[in-house]
Scaffold this motif. Structure first.
Motif, PDB file in Angstrom:
ATOM      1  N   THR A 149     -14.125 -29.774 -11.608  1.00 42.98           N
ATOM      2  CA  THR A 149     -15.480 -30.306 -11.457  1.00 42.98           C
ATOM      3  C   THR A 149     -15.746 -31.335 -12.555  1.00 42.98           C
ATOM      4  O   THR A 149     -14.931 -31.484 -13.472  1.00 42.98           O
ATOM      5  N   PRO A 150     -16.898 -31.999 -12.531  1.00 45.82           N
ATOM      6  CA  PRO A 150     -17.263 -32.802 -13.699  1.00 45.82           C
ATOM      7  C   PRO A 150     -17.279 -31.923 -14.955  1.00 45.82           C
ATOM      8  O   PRO A 150     -17.647 -30.738 -14.907  1.00 45.82           O
ATOM      9  N   THR A 151     -16.873 -32.486 -16.071  1.00 45.54           N
ATOM     10  CA  THR A 151     -16.697 -31.735 -17.317  1.00 45.54           C
ATOM     11  C   THR A 151     -17.881 -30.858 -17.720  1.00 45.54           C
ATOM     12  O   THR A 151     -17.665 -29.713 -18.141  1.00 45.54           O
ATOM     13  N   PRO A 152     -19.126 -31.301 -17.601  1.00 43.69           N
ATOM     14  CA  PRO A 152     -20.227 -30.418 -18.022  1.00 43.69           C
ATOM     15  C   PRO A 152     -20.301 -29.095 -17.254  1.00 43.69           C
ATOM     16  O   PRO A 152     -20.918 -28.145 -17.726  1.00 43.69           O
ATOM     17  N   LEU A 153     -19.668 -29.014 -16.101  1.00 38.38           N
ATOM     18  CA  LEU A 153     -19.680 -27.773 -15.319  1.00 38.38           C
ATOM     19  C   LEU A 153     -18.505 -26.856 -15.649  1.00 38.38           C
ATOM     20  O   LEU A 153     -18.481 -25.702 -15.214  1.00 38.38           O
ATOM     21  N   HIS A 154     -17.529 -27.320 -16.397  1.00 43.48           N
ATOM     22  CA  HIS A 154     -16.357 -26.502 -16.701  1.00 43.48           C
ATOM     23  C   HIS A 154     -16.741 -25.185 -17.366  1.00 43.48           C
ATOM     24  O   HIS A 154     -16.300 -24.116 -16.940  1.00 43.48           O
ATOM     25  N   TYR A 155     -17.542 -25.272 -18.427  1.00 46.60           N
ATOM     26  CA  TYR A 155     -17.858 -24.058 -19.187  1.00 46.60           C
ATOM     27  C   TYR A 155     -18.580 -22.997 -18.356  1.00 46.60           C
ATOM     28  O   TYR A 155     -18.101 -21.852 -18.292  1.00 46.60           O
ATOM     29  N   PRO A 156     -19.695 -23.307 -17.721  1.00 48.01           N
ATOM     30  CA  PRO A 156     -20.389 -22.209 -17.022  1.00 48.01           C
ATOM     31  C   PRO A 156     -19.562 -21.606 -15.889  1.00 48.01           C
ATOM     32  O   PRO A 156     -19.580 -20.381 -15.683  1.00 48.01           O
TER      33      PRO A 156
ATOM     34  N   PRO B 237     -11.007 -32.406 -19.971  1.00 40.78           N
ATOM     35  CA  PRO B 237     -11.076 -31.566 -21.169  1.00 40.78           C
ATOM     36  C   PRO B 237     -11.612 -30.180 -20.813  1.00 40.78           C
ATOM     37  O   PRO B 237     -12.368 -30.029 -19.863  1.00 40.78           O
ATOM     38  N   ILE B 238     -11.247 -29.211 -21.607  1.00 44.30           N
ATOM     39  CA  ILE B 238     -11.629 -27.830 -21.321  1.00 44.30           C
ATOM     40  C   ILE B 238     -13.144 -27.668 -21.196  1.00 44.30           C
ATOM     41  O   ILE B 238     -13.630 -27.016 -20.277  1.00 44.30           O
ATOM     42  N   THR B 239     -13.894 -28.248 -22.124  1.00 37.39           N
ATOM     43  CA  THR B 239     -15.360 -28.178 -22.123  1.00 37.39           C
ATOM     44  C   THR B 239     -15.900 -29.416 -22.819  1.00 37.39           C
ATOM     45  O   THR B 239     -15.125 -30.246 -23.305  1.00 37.39           O
ATOM     46  N   THR B 240     -17.204 -29.494 -22.923  1.00 35.43           N
ATOM     47  CA  THR B 240     -17.800 -30.644 -23.612  1.00 35.43           C
ATOM     48  C   THR B 240     -17.943 -30.417 -25.112  1.00 35.43           C
ATOM     49  O   THR B 240     -18.133 -31.375 -25.857  1.00 35.43           O
TER      50      THR B 240
ATOM     51  N   VAL C  18       5.360  -8.097  -2.963  1.00 33.03           N
ATOM     52  CA  VAL C  18       4.255  -8.476  -3.829  1.00 33.03           C
ATOM     53  C   VAL C  18       3.202  -9.159  -2.978  1.00 33.03           C
ATOM     54  O   VAL C  18       3.505  -9.771  -1.962  1.00 33.03           O
ATOM     55  N   GLN C  19       1.973  -9.032  -3.409  1.00 35.71           N
ATOM     56  CA  GLN C  19       0.893  -9.706  -2.713  1.00 35.71           C
ATOM     57  C   GLN C  19       0.857 -11.162  -3.151  1.00 35.71           C
ATOM     58  O   GLN C  19       1.181 -11.481  -4.288  1.00 35.71           O
ATOM     59  N   LYS C  20       0.438 -12.015  -2.259  1.00 36.66           N
ATOM     60  CA  LYS C  20       0.248 -13.411  -2.627  1.00 36.66           C
ATOM     61  C   LYS C  20      -0.908 -13.519  -3.616  1.00 36.66           C
ATOM     62  O   LYS C  20      -1.848 -12.738  -3.575  1.00 36.66           O
ATOM     63  N   VAL C  21      -0.832 -14.496  -4.502  1.00 35.44           N
ATOM     64  CA  VAL C  21      -1.924 -14.775  -5.425  1.00 35.44           C
ATOM     65  C   VAL C  21      -3.007 -15.508  -4.640  1.00 35.44           C
ATOM     66  O   VAL C  21      -2.749 -16.549  -4.035  1.00 35.44           O
ATOM     67  N   ARG C  22      -4.186 -14.942  -4.624  1.00 39.25           N
ATOM     68  CA  ARG C  22      -5.306 -15.537  -3.881  1.00 39.25           C
ATOM     69  C   ARG C  22      -6.025 -16.531  -4.797  1.00 39.25           C
ATOM     70  O   ARG C  22      -6.507 -16.154  -5.858  1.00 39.25           O
ATOM     71  N   THR C  23      -6.078 -17.799  -4.366  1.00 35.11           N
ATOM     72  CA  THR C  23      -6.648 -18.846  -5.205  1.00 35.11           C
ATOM     73  C   THR C  23      -7.768 -19.598  -4.501  1.00 35.11           C
ATOM     74  O   THR C  23      -7.912 -19.533  -3.281  1.00 35.11           O
ATOM     75  N   ALA C  24      -8.526 -20.334  -5.313  1.00 29.81           N
ATOM     76  CA  ALA C  24      -9.527 -21.276  -4.807  1.00 29.81           C
ATOM     77  C   ALA C  24      -9.556 -22.452  -5.772  1.00 29.81           C
ATOM     78  O   ALA C  24      -9.170 -22.323  -6.941  1.00 29.81           O
ATOM     79  N   VAL C  25     -10.003 -23.580  -5.287  1.00 25.90           N
ATOM     80  CA  VAL C  25     -10.188 -24.756  -6.128  1.00 25.90           C
ATOM     81  C   VAL C  25     -11.669 -25.100  -6.109  1.00 25.90           C
ATOM     82  O   VAL C  25     -12.256 -25.277  -5.038  1.00 25.90           O
ATOM     83  N   VAL C  26     -12.256 -25.173  -7.294  1.00 21.71           N
ATOM     84  CA  VAL C  26     -13.667 -25.505  -7.437  1.00 21.71           C
ATOM     85  C   VAL C  26     -13.756 -26.951  -7.886  1.00 21.71           C
ATOM     86  O   VAL C  26     -13.335 -27.290  -8.993  1.00 21.71           O
ATOM     87  N   GLY C  27     -14.255 -27.798  -6.997  1.00 18.70           N
ATOM     88  CA  GLY C  27     -14.290 -29.233  -7.242  1.00 18.70           C
ATOM     89  C   GLY C  27     -13.067 -29.870  -6.618  1.00 18.70           C
ATOM     90  O   GLY C  27     -11.976 -29.806  -7.178  1.00 18.70           O
TER      91      GLY C  27
END
Length: 168
Positions: A90-97, A114-117, A21-30
């Motif tokens: 990231t800071p919460t206001p950036l979660h949604y976009p 929280p998921i979004t604002t 199986v291929q490794k799951v390619r991930t990134a962390v934003v924030g």
């Protein structure tokens, strides 16, 4: 990265010998306080390739990238074609976009709470994830906090809960 052999739940190999199986390619934003933990965990998992950490702060992203052995990136849009999944811390206001854009590009999303604002934004993310067939998960790690687990057999029906959010 190199493919991994898959071991089934019984500890043996699957019926047809080792499966690749291929490794799951991930990134962390924030990659501030919480995001750094996400990056460290991904970097330590054998079935995961941490492709990049993304942060607006050059110093922060460079430091976490050096700690975890991945690329440091300033804009999450630069890694969209390179990853299967992202954590968004990231800071919460950036979660949604950010989450919306990632889901629309076919990327699985783990977003810190929280998921979004707003409820409307949260519903939009849930609807988008269902439409594109991708996982949308909210990080509720306090469920696994040792203090909370110790109370599991003690608490019955809470009658009063008080909470204070100390960050945006």
């Amino acid at each position: 990265g190199a493919p991994l052999s898959v071991i089934d739940a019984r500890g043996g190999r699957g019926g047809q010998g080792p499966q690749k199986v291929q490794k799951v390619r991930t990134a962390v934003v924030g990659v501030g306080y919480l995001g750094r933990f996400h990056a460290q965990k991904y970097a330590s998992l054998p079935a995961v390739e941490l492709v990049a950490v993304v942060d607006a702060s050059a110093g922060t992203r460079e430091q976490v990238a050096a700690e975890t052995g991945c690329r440091a990136v300033a804009d999450y849009r630069d890694i969209l074609g390179e990853v299967d999944a992202v954590s968004i811390a990231t800071p919460t206001p950036l979660h949604y976009p950010i989450a919306q854009h990632c889901l629309e590009r076919g990327i699985h999303v783990l977003v810190e709470k929280p998921i979004t604002t707003t409820l409307e934004e949260a519903r939009s993310l849930v609807d988008t994830a269902a439409r594109v067939g991708r996982v949308l998960q909210v990080g509720h790690l306090e469920r696994f906090n040792a203090a909370i687990l110790a109370l599991a057999g003690t608490l019955g029906r809470p009658r009063f809960v008080e909470s204070h959010r100390l960050a945006p």
